[in-house]
Design a protein around this motif. Structure first.
Motif, mmCIF file in Angstrom:
data_model
loop_
_atom_site.group_PDB
_atom_site.id
_atom_site.type_symbol
_atom_site.label_atom_id
_atom_site.label_comp_id
_atom_site.label_asym_id
_atom_site.label_seq_id
_atom_site.Cartn_x
_atom_site.Cartn_y
_atom_site.Cartn_z
ATOM 1 N N LEU A 38 -64.090 12.217 -52.028
ATOM 2 C CA LEU A 38 -62.768 13.125 -52.145
ATOM 3 C C LEU A 38 -61.696 12.459 -52.568
ATOM 4 O O LEU A 38 -60.752 12.737 -53.535
ATOM 5 N N LYS A 39 -61.341 11.111 -52.024
ATOM 6 C CA LYS A 39 -60.429 10.238 -52.583
ATOM 7 C C LYS A 39 -60.339 9.911 -53.908
ATOM 8 O O LYS A 39 -59.456 9.802 -54.638
ATOM 9 N N ASN A 40 -61.616 9.604 -54.323
ATOM 10 C CA ASN A 40 -61.793 9.598 -55.923
ATOM 11 C C ASN A 40 -61.691 10.576 -56.667
ATOM 12 O O ASN A 40 -60.820 10.554 -57.743
ATOM 13 N N SER A 41 -61.792 11.748 -56.247
ATOM 14 C CA SER A 41 -61.446 13.161 -56.879
ATOM 15 C C SER A 41 -59.962 13.261 -57.150
ATOM 16 O O SER A 41 -59.693 13.884 -58.056
ATOM 17 N N LEU A 42 -59.331 12.557 -56.329
ATOM 18 C CA LEU A 42 -57.758 12.724 -56.447
ATOM 19 C C LEU A 42 -57.068 11.756 -57.222
ATOM 20 O O LEU A 42 -55.882 11.708 -57.216
ATOM 21 N N SER A 43 -58.011 10.794 -57.776
ATOM 22 C CA SER A 43 -57.334 9.537 -58.204
ATOM 23 C C SER A 43 -56.341 9.905 -59.399
ATOM 24 O O SER A 43 -55.081 9.288 -59.525
ATOM 25 N N ARG A 44 -56.856 10.858 -60.289
ATOM 26 C CA ARG A 44 -55.804 11.052 -61.283
ATOM 27 C C ARG A 44 -54.522 11.684 -60.860
ATOM 28 O O ARG A 44 -53.412 11.536 -61.570
ATOM 29 N N THR A 45 -54.521 12.662 -60.021
ATOM 30 C CA THR A 45 -53.103 13.125 -59.423
ATOM 31 C C THR A 45 -52.495 12.036 -58.755
ATOM 32 O O THR A 45 -51.503 11.977 -58.936
ATOM 33 N N ARG A 46 -53.338 11.269 -58.140
ATOM 34 C CA ARG A 46 -52.477 9.942 -57.407
ATOM 35 C C ARG A 46 -51.667 8.874 -58.389
ATOM 36 O O ARG A 46 -50.787 8.590 -57.999
#
Length: 311
Positions: A38-46
């Protein structure tokens, strides 16, 4: 979710004792192993939000900070309406609370985003009926069938007896696709031939679920655009069949939204909400986009809870 978007590590709860630590390790629904994808999936937004770091570290609030904040929110697909509301709200709070630093604005932004998302809302399980019906809708390619498989897997692990209904008889491969997922998850699926009446499939599934003692029925439906009148009327018919045989059903009417389509998906969801109503949203494919801020626009615009986010 906000900690992962802003790229900050959540504060860990103090360990009370070895037993409590073991219980968290074994039973926490958001385990460390499950949180990594889940954390990786938000990496681009982060990455988009992390660019605000320098602005937020300033000892004064400047026009540059507001400009950079507006640009980051729009690039994350928070949407023009929600972005404008957030900026006006933050500027008002900055004046009223006499904020003097970027760090204070950052804290206020996090607070306002939390308010937009609302309180966590789990699936509604029927208390006055032995069968809970979950109707899942969405446009083609949104990740609807995969989401249904994930829901079935989760609910089965939670101790529920789950059955699937293949009411997407419009697309020939849809029934086979759902059967493959049902086999992987280990749940039964009720289906008919392609081109059959979806309402009849749902009726058969309700009867089968009742007979076999299943307590949750998840109904897959044909992917449809909100502009397709016939398919929208078909969806209303399915809804009526459920209401006729299951008190207060469907208990959940979830729309699966593709995060990569951003504001376009939001326009589609508005019409679904107006035509048949929605109880919740599932946002899929967050790992394929830098537009995770889309979730805030959804919560602000549709006024229904985001039940799940996924890849």
């Amino acid at each position: 979710m906000l900690n992962r978007i802003f790229g900050q590590k959540p504060q860990e709860e103090p360990k009370k004792d070895a037993v409590a630590a073991q219980e968290r390790a074994e039973g926490d629904s958001v385990s460390e192993q499950g949180a990594v994808p889940l954390k990786n999936s938000l990496s681009r937004t982060r990455q988009i939000f992390s660019r605000l770091g320098d602005a937020f570290r300033q000892n004064e609030i400047t026009d540059t900070l507001w400009d950079e904040l507006e640009e980051s929110l729009l690039r994350a697909d928070v949407g023009p309406g929600t972005t404008t509301w957030l900026l006006e709200r933050l500027q008002k709070r900055a004046a009223e609370e006499r904020m003097k630093s970027g760090a204070q604005v950052q804290r206020a932004l996090r607070e306002e985003l939390v308010k937009l998302l609302g309180k966590p809302s789990g699936l509604r399980i029927a208390t006055d009926s032995p069968l809970t019906v979950i109707l899942v809708i969405g446009v083609n390619g949104s990740g609807k069938t995969t989401t249904i498989a994930k829901l079935a897997y989760r609910l089965t692990r939670e101790g529920h007896s789950v059955m699937l209904a293949a009411a997407d008889t419009f697309r020939a491969a849809a029934i086979d696709q759902l059967k493959v997922w049902a086999d992987r998850v280990g749940v039964p699926v009720i289906s008919q031939n392609p081109g059959s009446d979806p309402g009849a499939v749902v009726y058969d599934a309700i009867q089968a679920a009742t007979t076999r003692g299943c307590d949750i029925l998840i109904v897959d439906t044909a992917g449809r655009l909100q502009t397709k009148y016939n398919l929208m009327e078909e969806l209303k018919k399915i809804n009526k069949v459920i209401q006729k045989f299951v008190p207060k059903g469907p208990h959940e009417l979830l729309i699966v939204m593709d995060a990569t389509t951003g504001q376009n998906a939001l326009l589609q969801a508005r019409q679904f909400a107006a035509d048949i109503g929605l109880t919740g949203v599932v946002i899929a494919k967050l790992d394929s986009t830098a537009k995770g801020g889309f979730a805030f626009a959804v919560a602000d615009d549709l006024d229904v809870p985001i039940k799940f986010i996924g890849t």
